[in-house]
Design a protein around this motif. Structure first.
Motif, mmCIF file in Angstrom:
data_model
loop_
_atom_site.group_PDB
_atom_site.id
_atom_site.type_symbol
_atom_site.label_atom_id
_atom_site.label_comp_id
_atom_site.label_asym_id
_atom_site.label_seq_id
_atom_site.Cartn_x
_atom_site.Cartn_y
_atom_site.Cartn_z
ATOM 1 N N PRO A 250 0.831 -1.210 0.000
ATOM 2 C CA PRO A 250 0.000 0.000 0.000
ATOM 3 C C PRO A 250 0.864 1.258 0.000
ATOM 4 O O PRO A 250 1.917 1.316 0.641
ATOM 5 C CB PRO A 250 -0.786 -0.114 1.306
ATOM 6 C CG PRO A 250 -0.826 -1.582 1.591
ATOM 7 C CD PRO A 250 0.499 -2.107 1.092
ATOM 8 N N ASP B 107 3.178 3.335 -5.980
ATOM 9 C CA ASP B 107 2.439 3.723 -7.183
ATOM 10 C C ASP B 107 1.734 2.530 -7.829
ATOM 11 O O ASP B 107 0.578 2.622 -8.236
ATOM 12 C CB ASP B 107 3.375 4.376 -8.202
ATOM 13 C CG ASP B 107 3.924 5.705 -7.733
ATOM 14 O OD1 ASP B 107 3.419 6.237 -6.717
ATOM 15 O OD2 ASP B 107 4.855 6.210 -8.381
ATOM 16 N N HIS C 212 0.670 -0.208 -6.477
ATOM 17 C CA HIS C 212 -0.477 -0.579 -5.654
ATOM 18 C C HIS C 212 -1.636 0.378 -5.909
ATOM 19 O O HIS C 212 -2.792 -0.038 -6.023
ATOM 20 C CB HIS C 212 -0.083 -0.580 -4.175
ATOM 21 C CG HIS C 212 -1.154 -1.111 -3.282
ATOM 22 N ND1 HIS C 212 -2.096 -0.297 -2.700
ATOM 23 C CD2 HIS C 212 -1.448 -2.378 -2.887
ATOM 24 C CE1 HIS C 212 -2.915 -1.033 -1.961
ATOM 25 N NE2 HIS C 212 -2.544 -2.292 -2.067
ATOM 26 N N ARG C 213 -1.332 1.648 -6.009
ATOM 27 C CA ARG C 213 -2.363 2.651 -6.279
ATOM 28 C C ARG C 213 -3.027 2.390 -7.627
ATOM 29 O O ARG C 213 -4.245 2.538 -7.767
ATOM 30 C CB ARG C 213 -1.759 4.052 -6.213
ATOM 31 C CG ARG C 213 -1.328 4.425 -4.788
ATOM 32 C CD ARG C 213 -0.551 5.714 -4.733
ATOM 33 N NE ARG C 213 -1.371 6.836 -5.165
ATOM 34 C CZ ARG C 213 -0.894 8.049 -5.383
ATOM 35 N NH1 ARG C 213 0.394 8.307 -5.204
ATOM 36 N NH2 ARG C 213 -1.698 9.020 -5.779
ATOM 37 N N HIS C 214 -2.250 1.978 -8.618
ATOM 38 C CA HIS C 214 -2.808 1.658 -9.940
ATOM 39 C C HIS C 214 -3.803 0.501 -9.833
ATOM 40 O O HIS C 214 -4.892 0.539 -10.412
ATOM 41 C CB HIS C 214 -1.704 1.264 -10.921
ATOM 42 C CG HIS C 214 -0.736 2.353 -11.231
ATOM 43 N ND1 HIS C 214 0.296 2.179 -12.124
ATOM 44 C CD2 HIS C 214 -0.604 3.628 -10.768
ATOM 45 C CE1 HIS C 214 1.010 3.284 -12.211
ATOM 46 N NE2 HIS C 214 0.493 4.176 -11.388
ATOM 47 N N ALA D 57 -6.966 1.405 -8.041
ATOM 48 C CA ALA D 57 -7.779 2.263 -8.897
ATOM 49 C C ALA D 57 -8.577 1.466 -9.919
ATOM 50 O O ALA D 57 -9.537 1.976 -10.496
ATOM 51 C CB ALA D 57 -6.895 3.283 -9.606
#
Length: 163
Positions: free
Chosen positions: A47, A50, A52-54, A57
Motif C-alpha cells: 500500500p 504507485d 499498488h495505487r494503480h 484504482a
C-alpha cells in the motif's frame, strides 16, 4: 515444456526442497523457472506504492519494471483462479519448470514428507507422485529418497523429464 512438481502437506519441507533443487539444477546448467501455489490471498505489492495505487484504482494488469527485474501483477477480480496450464503458458521458455503445490493436477511430482508432521502420505493414492523425499525410511512401491539428498532427487527429476 518440462514440468515437475513438489507436493506435500504443510511443513513437509516443500519450499526448502524447491530451493535446494533450483540451486542444484541451475548449477548443472539447466534453466529453471518455478510456480508456487498459494492457498490464501497474497500480495507482492505494498500500500502507498504507485503500482499498488494503480491496482486499487482498477487496473486489470500492472507491470512494474526496473533494470533488474519486472513483475506483472494481474488482478483476477471476478475471475476464477486460472488453471495451471494457463499459468505455464505465461512463462518464458526454460528447460524445466518446478511447481510447488498443485497436488491435484496431473503433472509428475515428488512428495516431500516429514514424519514429525503426522500427516499421511499422498503417494499411495496418487499415481502422479512418482517418488517420495522423506526424513524417515518408508516402504513404498516407488522410489524413496532422503529428503536432504538433493543431488539424488535432482538426478531422478532430470531423468524423469529427459534432461
Amino acid at each position: 515444456m518440462n514440468v515437475y512438481g513438489v507436493v506435500g502437506w504443510k511443513n513437509a519441507g516443500k519450499t526448502g526442497l524447491m530451493e535446494r533443487l533450483v540451486t542444484e539444477i541451475t548449477g548443472r546448467g539447466v534453466s529453471v523457472s518455478t510456480v508456487k501455489h498459494a492457498h490464501h490471498s497474497f500480495d507482492v505489492d505494498r500500500p502507498g506504492k504507485d503500482s499498488h495505487r494503480h491496482r486499487v484504482a482498477g487496473a486489470t494488469e500492472v507491470l512494474l519494471a526496473s533494470r533488474n527485474r519486472f513483475a506483472l501483477m494481474h488482478e483476477l477480480r471476478d475471475d476464477a483462479e486460472p488453471a495451471l496450464s494457463a499459468l505455464l503458458q505465461k512463462l518464458a521458455p526454460v528447460d524445466l519448470v518446478l511447481i510447488e503445490g498443485y497436488k491435484r493436477d496431473s503433472h509428475p511430482k515428488i512428495e516431500a514428507h516429514r514424519a514429525v508432521t503426522g500427516n499421511p502420505l499422498i503417494a499411495p493414492g496418487d499415481p502422479t507422485v512418482r517418488a517420495v523425499a522423506s526424513d524417515t525410511p518408508l516402504d513404498l512401491d516407488r522410489p524413496v529418497f532422503d529428503l536432504n539428498d538433493t543431488a539424488a532427487i535432482a538426478d531422478f527429476i532430470l531423468s524423469e523429464v529427459g534432461l
